[in-house]
Design a protein around this motif. Structure first.
Motif, PDB file in Angstrom:
ATOM      1  N   VAL A 227      52.460-167.108   9.576  1.00  0.00           N
ATOM      2  CA  VAL A 227      51.403-166.129   9.800  1.00  0.00           C
ATOM      3  C   VAL A 227      50.508-166.646  10.917  1.00  0.00           C
ATOM      4  N   THR A 228      50.311-165.845  11.940  1.00  0.00           N
ATOM      5  CA  THR A 228      49.458-166.255  13.063  1.00  0.00           C
ATOM      6  C   THR A 228      48.480-165.141  13.392  1.00  0.00           C
ATOM      7  N   GLU A 229      47.346-165.519  13.941  1.00  0.00           N
ATOM      8  CA  GLU A 229      46.372-164.519  14.368  1.00  0.00           C
ATOM      9  C   GLU A 229      46.820-163.911  15.687  1.00  0.00           C
ATOM     10  N   PRO A 230      46.442-162.667  15.969  1.00  0.00           N
ATOM     11  CA  PRO A 230      46.834-162.037  17.241  1.00  0.00           C
ATOM     12  C   PRO A 230      46.198-162.768  18.414  1.00  0.00           C
ATOM     13  N   PRO A 231      46.840-162.733  19.581  1.00  0.00           N
ATOM     14  CA  PRO A 231      46.270-163.411  20.747  1.00  0.00           C
ATOM     15  C   PRO A 231      44.931-162.814  21.135  1.00  0.00           C
ATOM     16  N   THR A 232      44.059-163.638  21.676  1.00  0.00           N
ATOM     17  CA  THR A 232      42.753-163.184  22.107  1.00  0.00           C
ATOM     18  C   THR A 232      42.885-162.210  23.266  1.00  0.00           C
ATOM     19  N   ARG A 233      42.219-161.072  23.128  1.00  0.00           N
ATOM     20  CA  ARG A 233      42.302-160.073  24.187  1.00  0.00           C
ATOM     21  C   ARG A 233      41.484-160.507  25.395  1.00  0.00           C
ATOM     22  N   LYS A 234      42.042-160.262  26.574  1.00  0.00           N
ATOM     23  CA  LYS A 234      41.336-160.598  27.806  1.00  0.00           C
ATOM     24  C   LYS A 234      40.340-159.499  28.129  1.00  0.00           C
ATOM     25  N   GLY A 235      39.251-159.899  28.742  1.00  0.00           N
ATOM     26  CA  GLY A 235      38.234-158.929  29.115  1.00  0.00           C
ATOM     27  C   GLY A 235      38.703-158.015  30.232  1.00  0.00           C
ATOM     28  N   GLY A 236      38.123-156.848  30.317  1.00  0.00           N
ATOM     29  CA  GLY A 236      38.484-155.913  31.382  1.00  0.00           C
ATOM     30  C   GLY A 236      37.797-156.266  32.688  1.00  0.00           C
ATOM     31  N   VAL A 237      38.138-155.558  33.743  1.00  0.00           N
ATOM     32  CA  VAL A 237      37.521-155.765  35.058  1.00  0.00           C
ATOM     33  C   VAL A 237      36.963-154.443  35.566  1.00  0.00           C
ATOM     34  N   LYS A 238      35.942-154.521  36.361  1.00  0.00           N
ATOM     35  CA  LYS A 238      35.354-153.337  36.955  1.00  0.00           C
ATOM     36  C   LYS A 238      35.899-153.128  38.366  1.00  0.00           C
ATOM     37  N   VAL A 239      36.066-151.862  38.725  1.00  0.00           N
ATOM     38  CA  VAL A 239      36.504-151.527  40.092  1.00  0.00           C
ATOM     39  C   VAL A 239      35.446-150.634  40.723  1.00  0.00           C
ATOM     40  N   GLU A 240      35.414-150.648  42.026  1.00  0.00           N
ATOM     41  CA  GLU A 240      34.368-149.908  42.738  1.00  0.00           C
ATOM     42  C   GLU A 240      34.671-148.417  42.840  1.00  0.00           C
ATOM     43  N   ASP A 241      35.957-148.065  42.983  1.00  0.00           N
ATOM     44  CA  ASP A 241      36.313-146.658  43.177  1.00  0.00           C
ATOM     45  C   ASP A 241      37.732-146.413  42.702  1.00  0.00           C
ATOM     46  N   VAL A 242      38.220-145.177  42.919  1.00  0.00           N
ATOM     47  CA  VAL A 242      39.559-144.794  42.471  1.00  0.00           C
ATOM     48  C   VAL A 242      40.628-145.611  43.180  1.00  0.00           C
ATOM     49  N   ILE A 246      43.570-147.868  41.470  1.00  0.00           N
ATOM     50  CA  ILE A 246      45.003-147.730  41.733  1.00  0.00           C
ATOM     51  C   ILE A 246      45.599-149.055  42.193  1.00  0.00           C
ATOM     52  N   SER A 247      44.858-149.763  43.048  1.00  0.00           N
ATOM     53  CA  SER A 247      45.345-151.053  43.543  1.00  0.00           C
ATOM     54  C   SER A 247      45.487-152.057  42.377  1.00  0.00           C
ATOM     55  N   LYS A 248      44.526-152.000  41.479  1.00  0.00           N
ATOM     56  CA  LYS A 248      44.554-152.924  40.333  1.00  0.00           C
ATOM     57  C   LYS A 248      45.721-152.591  39.411  1.00  0.00           C
ATOM     58  N   LEU A 249      45.964-151.315  39.182  1.00  0.00           N
ATOM     59  CA  LEU A 249      47.071-150.893  38.327  1.00  0.00           C
ATOM     60  C   LEU A 249      48.406-151.303  38.935  1.00  0.00           C
ATOM     61  N   LYS A 250      48.520-151.192  40.254  1.00  0.00           N
ATOM     62  CA  LYS A 250      49.735-151.625  40.936  1.00  0.00           C
ATOM     63  C   LYS A 250      49.917-153.127  40.804  1.00  0.00           C
ATOM     64  N   GLU A 251      48.812-153.834  40.916  1.00  0.00           N
ATOM     65  CA  GLU A 251      48.851-155.293  40.814  1.00  0.00           C
ATOM     66  C   GLU A 251      49.327-155.734  39.420  1.00  0.00           C
ATOM     67  N   LEU A 252      48.940-154.951  38.406  1.00  0.00           N
ATOM     68  CA  LEU A 252      49.341-155.276  37.040  1.00  0.00           C
ATOM     69  C   LEU A 252      50.726-154.736  36.685  1.00  0.00           C
ATOM     70  N   GLY A 253      51.308-153.983  37.599  1.00  0.00           N
ATOM     71  CA  GLY A 253      52.638-153.437  37.334  1.00  0.00           C
ATOM     72  C   GLY A 253      52.623-152.180  36.502  1.00  0.00           C
ATOM     73  N   ALA A 254      51.436-151.554  36.353  1.00  0.00           N
ATOM     74  CA  ALA A 254      51.343-150.340  35.550  1.00  0.00           C
ATOM     75  C   ALA A 254      51.728-149.103  36.353  1.00  0.00           C
ATOM     76  N   LEU A 255      51.790-149.238  37.688  1.00  0.00           N
ATOM     77  CA  LEU A 255      52.194-148.115  38.546  1.00  0.00           C
ATOM     78  C   LEU A 255      53.335-148.543  39.443  1.00  0.00           C
TER      79      LEU A 255
END
Length: 255
Positions: A227-242, A246-255
């Motif tokens: 039995v293990t505890e779930p991994p600690t969630r990482k904090g989010g980041v703020k972006v200046e505009d749309v 989009i650039s951040k999502l691409k960087e994370l591989g979400a797009l």
């Protein structure tokens, strides 16, 4: 018209508002000196049983609360009786010998036969192991109709209508007694037990039994490896505009 004999199985679990912690050996969640209470889905079950009596569309002969657990489980049975159960049955099972869903279903089958119940209302799952299996297994063992995750229950005579939420909206099922119903969060809002009813509950019958009384024994088929505890969630980041988003999502591989 036959009267309803309702069995309401309930479980003592770590209180939903308490953050659980894994023990040092990573074999289980720590339960010592931790606040426990009735499983939230089971609170809905006992409330619905009492409401069925209050509606009186079909007479309710008796509401029996049932729990299989350590000696302290009698606390939640007293709560169930304060809410409106007529009496209760406690099968004493030490915490180290906790039953699995199939074991609970087999035990409930014996209790249903003994109590001559024609309706079982129980929570769709317990918040400690989240198995969500007991109700379905019990219906299979009894060869009864079942309706899971109920958000509305209506009983008139032998006819039972249950509304349940599904991915595409809602589904309405209609069947006849006897049956097993598992409850979901939208079914009702449980009442608080009043002080006079808490005092009355102390005089209601609480019968203590063992697995041996039902011809059963602990026969665990599952073993918890780790039995293990779930991994600690990482904090989010703020972006200046749309464009930045989009650039951040691409960087994370979400797009």
């Amino acid at each position: 018209m036959s009267k309803l004999r309702i069995l309401v199985p309930i479980k003592r679990v770590i209180d939903y508002a308490t953050k659980p912690h894994v023990n040092r050996t990573q074999t289980a969640v720590m339960t010592a000196n931790v606040k426990h209470s009735m499983n939230p889905f089971d609170e809905l079950s006992i409330e619905e049983a009492v409401r069925l009596r209050e509606r009186n569309t079909t007479p309710v002969e008796e509401i029996v609360a049932f729990s299989a657990g350590p000696p302290k489980a009698q606390d939640i049975l007293r709560t169930a009786m304060a809410i409106g159960a007529d009496r209760s049955i406690h099968v004493v099972v030490e915490e180290k010998d906790a039953l699995e869903p199939l074991g609970v279903a087999k035990l409930l089958q014996k209790v249903v036969d003994e109590q001559k119940s024609n309706l079982v209302i129980l929570g769709k799952q317990s918040i400690d192991d989240d198995a969500g299996q007991t109700g379905q297994m019990l219906a299979g063992l009894l060869n009864w109709a079942q309706a899971t995750q109920a958000s509305k229950v209506s009983i008139e005579g032998e006819s039972v209508t249950v509304t349940r939420e599904v991915d595409g909206g809602v589904e309405t099922l209609k069947t006849k007694l006897p049956m097993v119903i598992t409850t979901d969060l939208r079914l009702n809002e449980p009442r608080y037990a009043s002080l006079p009813n808490i005092m009355k509950a102390k005089k209601k019958k609480l019968e203590k039994k063992t697995l041996a009384d039902y011809g059963l024994a602990e026969n665990l088929k599952l073993k918890t490896i780790k039995v293990t505890e779930p991994p600690t969630r990482k904090g989010g980041v703020k972006v200046e505009d749309v464009d930045g988003m989009i650039s951040k999502l691409k960087e994370l591989g979400a797009l």
